[in-house]
Design a protein around this motif. Structure first.
Motif, PDB file in Angstrom:
ATOM      1  N   GLY A 112     -13.408  15.405 -38.715  1.00  8.32           N
ATOM      2  CA  GLY A 112     -13.122  15.581 -40.271  1.00  8.32           C
ATOM      3  C   GLY A 112     -13.567  16.447 -40.512  1.00  8.32           C
ATOM      4  O   GLY A 112     -13.900  17.777 -39.945  1.00  8.32           O
ATOM      5  N   LYS A 113     -13.517  16.406 -42.204  1.00  9.43           N
ATOM      6  CA  LYS A 113     -13.838  17.467 -42.965  1.00  9.43           C
ATOM      7  C   LYS A 113     -14.567  18.330 -43.034  1.00  9.43           C
ATOM      8  O   LYS A 113     -15.045  19.138 -42.834  1.00  9.43           O
ATOM      9  CB  LYS A 113     -13.266  16.895 -44.567  1.00  9.43           C
ATOM     10  CG  LYS A 113     -12.004  16.858 -44.333  1.00  9.43           C
ATOM     11  CD  LYS A 113     -12.027  16.554 -45.965  1.00  9.43           C
ATOM     12  CE  LYS A 113     -10.339  16.090 -46.327  1.00  9.43           C
ATOM     13  NZ  LYS A 113     -10.001  15.529 -47.680  1.00  9.43           N
ATOM     14  N   LYS A 114     -15.861  17.445 -42.281  1.00  7.44           N
ATOM     15  CA  LYS A 114     -17.730  17.666 -42.609  1.00  7.44           C
ATOM     16  C   LYS A 114     -17.701  18.054 -40.866  1.00  7.44           C
ATOM     17  O   LYS A 114     -19.222  17.651 -40.335  1.00  7.44           O
ATOM     18  CB  LYS A 114     -18.284  16.426 -43.215  1.00  7.44           C
ATOM     19  CG  LYS A 114     -18.148  16.377 -44.198  1.00  7.44           C
ATOM     20  CD  LYS A 114     -19.451  15.177 -45.261  1.00  7.44           C
ATOM     21  CE  LYS A 114     -18.932  14.875 -46.311  1.00  7.44           C
ATOM     22  NZ  LYS A 114     -19.484  13.712 -46.477  1.00  7.44           N
ATOM     23  N   GLY A 115     -16.901  18.571 -40.026  1.00 14.63           N
ATOM     24  CA  GLY A 115     -17.331  17.997 -38.381  1.00 14.63           C
ATOM     25  C   GLY A 115     -16.521  17.516 -38.000  1.00 14.63           C
ATOM     26  O   GLY A 115     -16.304  16.125 -37.884  1.00 14.63           O
ATOM     27  N   ALA A 116     -17.851  17.077 -36.389  1.00 15.21           N
ATOM     28  CA  ALA A 116     -16.936  15.935 -35.364  1.00 15.21           C
ATOM     29  C   ALA A 116     -18.127  14.585 -35.930  1.00 15.21           C
ATOM     30  O   ALA A 116     -19.105  15.038 -35.587  1.00 15.21           O
ATOM     31  CB  ALA A 116     -16.817  16.381 -34.197  1.00 15.21           C
ATOM     32  N   PHE A 120     -19.316   4.721 -31.169  1.00 13.22           N
ATOM     33  CA  PHE A 120     -18.811   3.659 -31.262  1.00 13.22           C
ATOM     34  C   PHE A 120     -17.800   3.350 -32.628  1.00 13.22           C
ATOM     35  O   PHE A 120     -17.629   4.069 -34.217  1.00 13.22           O
ATOM     36  CB  PHE A 120     -19.211   2.603 -31.176  1.00 13.22           C
ATOM     37  CG  PHE A 120     -20.291   2.074 -30.322  1.00 13.22           C
ATOM     38  CD1 PHE A 120     -19.967   1.665 -28.882  1.00 13.22           C
ATOM     39  CD2 PHE A 120     -21.510   2.488 -30.310  1.00 13.22           C
ATOM     40  CE1 PHE A 120     -20.238   1.672 -27.832  1.00 13.22           C
ATOM     41  CE2 PHE A 120     -22.098   2.783 -28.616  1.00 13.22           C
ATOM     42  CZ  PHE A 120     -21.669   2.511 -27.577  1.00 13.22           C
ATOM     43  N   ARG A 121     -16.671   2.302 -32.585  1.00 15.38           N
ATOM     44  CA  ARG A 121     -15.876   2.387 -33.660  1.00 15.38           C
ATOM     45  C   ARG A 121     -16.467   0.767 -34.325  1.00 15.38           C
ATOM     46  O   ARG A 121     -17.336   0.340 -33.771  1.00 15.38           O
ATOM     47  CB  ARG A 121     -14.369   1.506 -32.859  1.00 15.38           C
ATOM     48  CG  ARG A 121     -13.279   2.876 -32.775  1.00 15.38           C
ATOM     49  CD  ARG A 121     -12.468   2.494 -32.551  1.00 15.38           C
ATOM     50  NE  ARG A 121     -11.613   3.630 -31.948  1.00 15.38           N
ATOM     51  CZ  ARG A 121     -10.062   4.058 -31.669  1.00 15.38           C
ATOM     52  NH1 ARG A 121     -10.583   2.249 -31.327  1.00 15.38           N
ATOM     53  NH2 ARG A 121      -9.786   4.568 -31.649  1.00 15.38           N
ATOM     54  N   ALA A 122     -16.665   1.293 -36.136  1.00 19.21           N
ATOM     55  CA  ALA A 122     -16.559   0.003 -36.722  1.00 19.21           C
ATOM     56  C   ALA A 122     -15.696  -0.991 -36.060  1.00 19.21           C
ATOM     57  O   ALA A 122     -14.478  -1.176 -35.752  1.00 19.21           O
ATOM     58  CB  ALA A 122     -16.360   0.606 -38.475  1.00 19.21           C
ATOM     59  N   ALA A 123     -16.737  -2.106 -35.870  1.00 19.32           N
ATOM     60  CA  ALA A 123     -15.704  -3.213 -35.802  1.00 19.32           C
ATOM     61  C   ALA A 123     -14.295  -3.558 -36.167  1.00 19.32           C
ATOM     62  O   ALA A 123     -14.410  -3.796 -38.216  1.00 19.32           O
ATOM     63  CB  ALA A 123     -16.835  -4.708 -36.108  1.00 19.32           C
ATOM     64  N   GLY A 124     -13.509  -3.956 -36.225  1.00 20.74           N
ATOM     65  CA  GLY A 124     -12.587  -4.129 -37.038  1.00 20.74           C
ATOM     66  C   GLY A 124     -11.417  -2.878 -36.977  1.00 20.74           C
ATOM     67  O   GLY A 124     -10.518  -3.014 -38.030  1.00 20.74           O
ATOM     68  N   SER A 125     -11.939  -1.687 -36.837  1.00 15.06           N
ATOM     69  CA  SER A 125     -11.100  -0.634 -37.738  1.00 15.06           C
ATOM     70  C   SER A 125     -11.370   0.745 -36.829  1.00 15.06           C
ATOM     71  O   SER A 125     -11.793   0.816 -35.712  1.00 15.06           O
ATOM     72  CB  SER A 125     -12.610  -0.263 -38.151  1.00 15.06           C
ATOM     73  OG  SER A 125     -12.440   1.041 -39.185  1.00 15.06           O
ATOM     74  N   HIS A 126     -10.628   1.607 -37.288  1.00 16.57           N
ATOM     75  CA  HIS A 126     -10.692   2.798 -35.659  1.00 16.57           C
ATOM     76  C   HIS A 126     -11.880   3.924 -36.631  1.00 16.57           C
ATOM     77  O   HIS A 126     -12.069   4.594 -36.457  1.00 16.57           O
ATOM     78  CB  HIS A 126      -9.096   3.454 -36.265  1.00 16.57           C
ATOM     79  CG  HIS A 126      -8.294   2.644 -35.263  1.00 16.57           C
ATOM     80  ND1 HIS A 126      -8.206   2.279 -34.282  1.00 16.57           N
ATOM     81  CD2 HIS A 126      -7.170   1.544 -36.054  1.00 16.57           C
ATOM     82  CE1 HIS A 126      -7.233   2.287 -33.775  1.00 16.57           C
ATOM     83  NE2 HIS A 126      -6.667   1.108 -34.845  1.00 16.57           N
ATOM     84  N   ARG A 127     -12.484   3.419 -38.190  1.00 12.06           N
ATOM     85  CA  ARG A 127     -13.352   4.745 -38.240  1.00 12.06           C
ATOM     86  C   ARG A 127     -14.664   4.645 -37.679  1.00 12.06           C
ATOM     87  O   ARG A 127     -15.064   4.045 -36.645  1.00 12.06           O
ATOM     88  CB  ARG A 127     -14.061   3.843 -39.781  1.00 12.06           C
ATOM     89  CG  ARG A 127     -14.586   4.740 -40.638  1.00 12.06           C
ATOM     90  CD  ARG A 127     -15.075   4.634 -41.478  1.00 12.06           C
ATOM     91  NE  ARG A 127     -16.022   3.054 -41.485  1.00 12.06           N
ATOM     92  CZ  ARG A 127     -17.252   3.024 -40.861  1.00 12.06           C
ATOM     93  NH1 ARG A 127     -18.054   4.344 -40.640  1.00 12.06           N
ATOM     94  NH2 ARG A 127     -17.843   1.321 -41.273  1.00 12.06           N
ATOM     95  N   ILE A 128     -14.871   6.011 -37.398  1.00 13.26           N
ATOM     96  CA  ILE A 128     -16.565   6.289 -36.305  1.00 13.26           C
ATOM     97  C   ILE A 128     -17.710   5.981 -36.557  1.00 13.26           C
ATOM     98  O   ILE A 128     -17.301   6.395 -37.441  1.00 13.26           O
ATOM     99  CB  ILE A 128     -15.714   7.351 -35.178  1.00 13.26           C
ATOM    100  CG1 ILE A 128     -14.992   6.990 -34.307  1.00 13.26           C
ATOM    101  CG2 ILE A 128     -16.978   7.922 -34.616  1.00 13.26           C
ATOM    102  CD1 ILE A 128     -14.704   8.223 -33.691  1.00 13.26           C
ATOM    103  N   VAL A 129     -18.837   5.068 -36.173  1.00 13.41           N
ATOM    104  CA  VAL A 129     -19.790   5.229 -36.810  1.00 13.41           C
ATOM    105  C   VAL A 129     -20.337   6.419 -36.084  1.00 13.41           C
ATOM    106  O   VAL A 129     -20.670   6.302 -34.993  1.00 13.41           O
ATOM    107  CB  VAL A 129     -20.029   4.075 -36.996  1.00 13.41           C
ATOM    108  CG1 VAL A 129     -22.280   4.238 -37.088  1.00 13.41           C
ATOM    109  CG2 VAL A 129     -19.680   3.151 -37.310  1.00 13.41           C
ATOM    110  N   ASP A 130     -21.003   7.696 -36.882  1.00 16.16           N
ATOM    111  CA  ASP A 130     -21.636   8.925 -35.839  1.00 16.16           C
ATOM    112  C   ASP A 130     -22.599   8.050 -35.967  1.00 16.16           C
ATOM    113  O   ASP A 130     -24.032   7.369 -36.963  1.00 16.16           O
ATOM    114  CB  ASP A 130     -21.397   9.615 -37.549  1.00 16.16           C
ATOM    115  CG  ASP A 130     -22.468  11.371 -36.791  1.00 16.16           C
ATOM    116  OD1 ASP A 130     -22.516  10.521 -35.195  1.00 16.16           O
ATOM    117  OD2 ASP A 130     -22.189  11.886 -37.231  1.00 16.16           O
ATOM    118  N   LEU A 131     -23.620   7.921 -34.571  1.00 13.69           N
ATOM    119  CA  LEU A 131     -24.531   7.350 -34.212  1.00 13.69           C
ATOM    120  C   LEU A 131     -25.412   8.215 -34.457  1.00 13.69           C
ATOM    121  O   LEU A 131     -25.977   9.949 -33.677  1.00 13.69           O
ATOM    122  CB  LEU A 131     -24.836   6.701 -32.998  1.00 13.69           C
ATOM    123  CG  LEU A 131     -23.697   6.091 -32.613  1.00 13.69           C
ATOM    124  CD1 LEU A 131     -23.226   5.713 -31.165  1.00 13.69           C
ATOM    125  CD2 LEU A 131     -23.644   4.514 -33.445  1.00 13.69           C
TER     126      LEU A 131
END
Length: 143
Positions: A112-116, A120-131
């Motif tokens: 993304g704009k702020k880096g990699a 895991f993906r957020a529930a029901g989404s393609h958004r990635i939760v940066d752990l």
């Protein structure tokens, strides 16, 4: 729903289920679901150990105590056996994996704009939760 209902069991994917059959995401047996959709904690609810619980789609039952988790796992085995015409009359004790012990996981990455971001993906989404932490992964994977 015009009145409050108590969650009586967990469905196969972890939603709480009322006696009337209503599925409630994030509810565990013993919780009360009010007409406005709010959930009042019951005796089987605990504080999730992971700061990402709810946002991350990797775990859905960290808010349930061990008694509830064991019953959930046991019921899934019994019901799967029944579905195949097998009567599960005697089962071994249910094993729950200890924290920080999972050696396999499906992680996703995105640039993304702020880096990699890796997580895991957020529930029901393609958004990635940066752990920033992961309660279930073995430490060498979480790092």
């Amino acid at each position: 729903m015009s009145q409050s209902e108590v969650i009586v069991r967990l469905a196969a994917k972890g939603d709480g289920v009322t006696q009337s059959g209503r599925h409630v995401k994030g509810a565990v047996p013993g919780d009360t679901v009010h007409a406005d959709g709010s959930i009042e904690a019951g005796p089987h609810r605990i504080q999730p150990p992971c700061q990402h619980f709810g946002a991350c789609g990797g775990c859905q039952l960290q808010n349930a105590n061990e008694e509830t988790l064991r019953a959930f796992v046991n019921d899934r085995v019994v019901n799967a056996a029944k579905g195949q015409g097998i009567e599960a009359s005697r089962l071994l004790d249910t094993h729950l994996s200890p924290p920080s012990s999972r050696r396999r996981a499906t992680l996703h990455a995105a640039r993304g704009k702020k880096g990699a971001a890796l997580g895991f993906r957020a529930a029901g989404s393609h958004r990635i939760v940066d752990l920033a932490q992961c309660h279930i992964l073995a430490p060498e994977l979480a790092e």
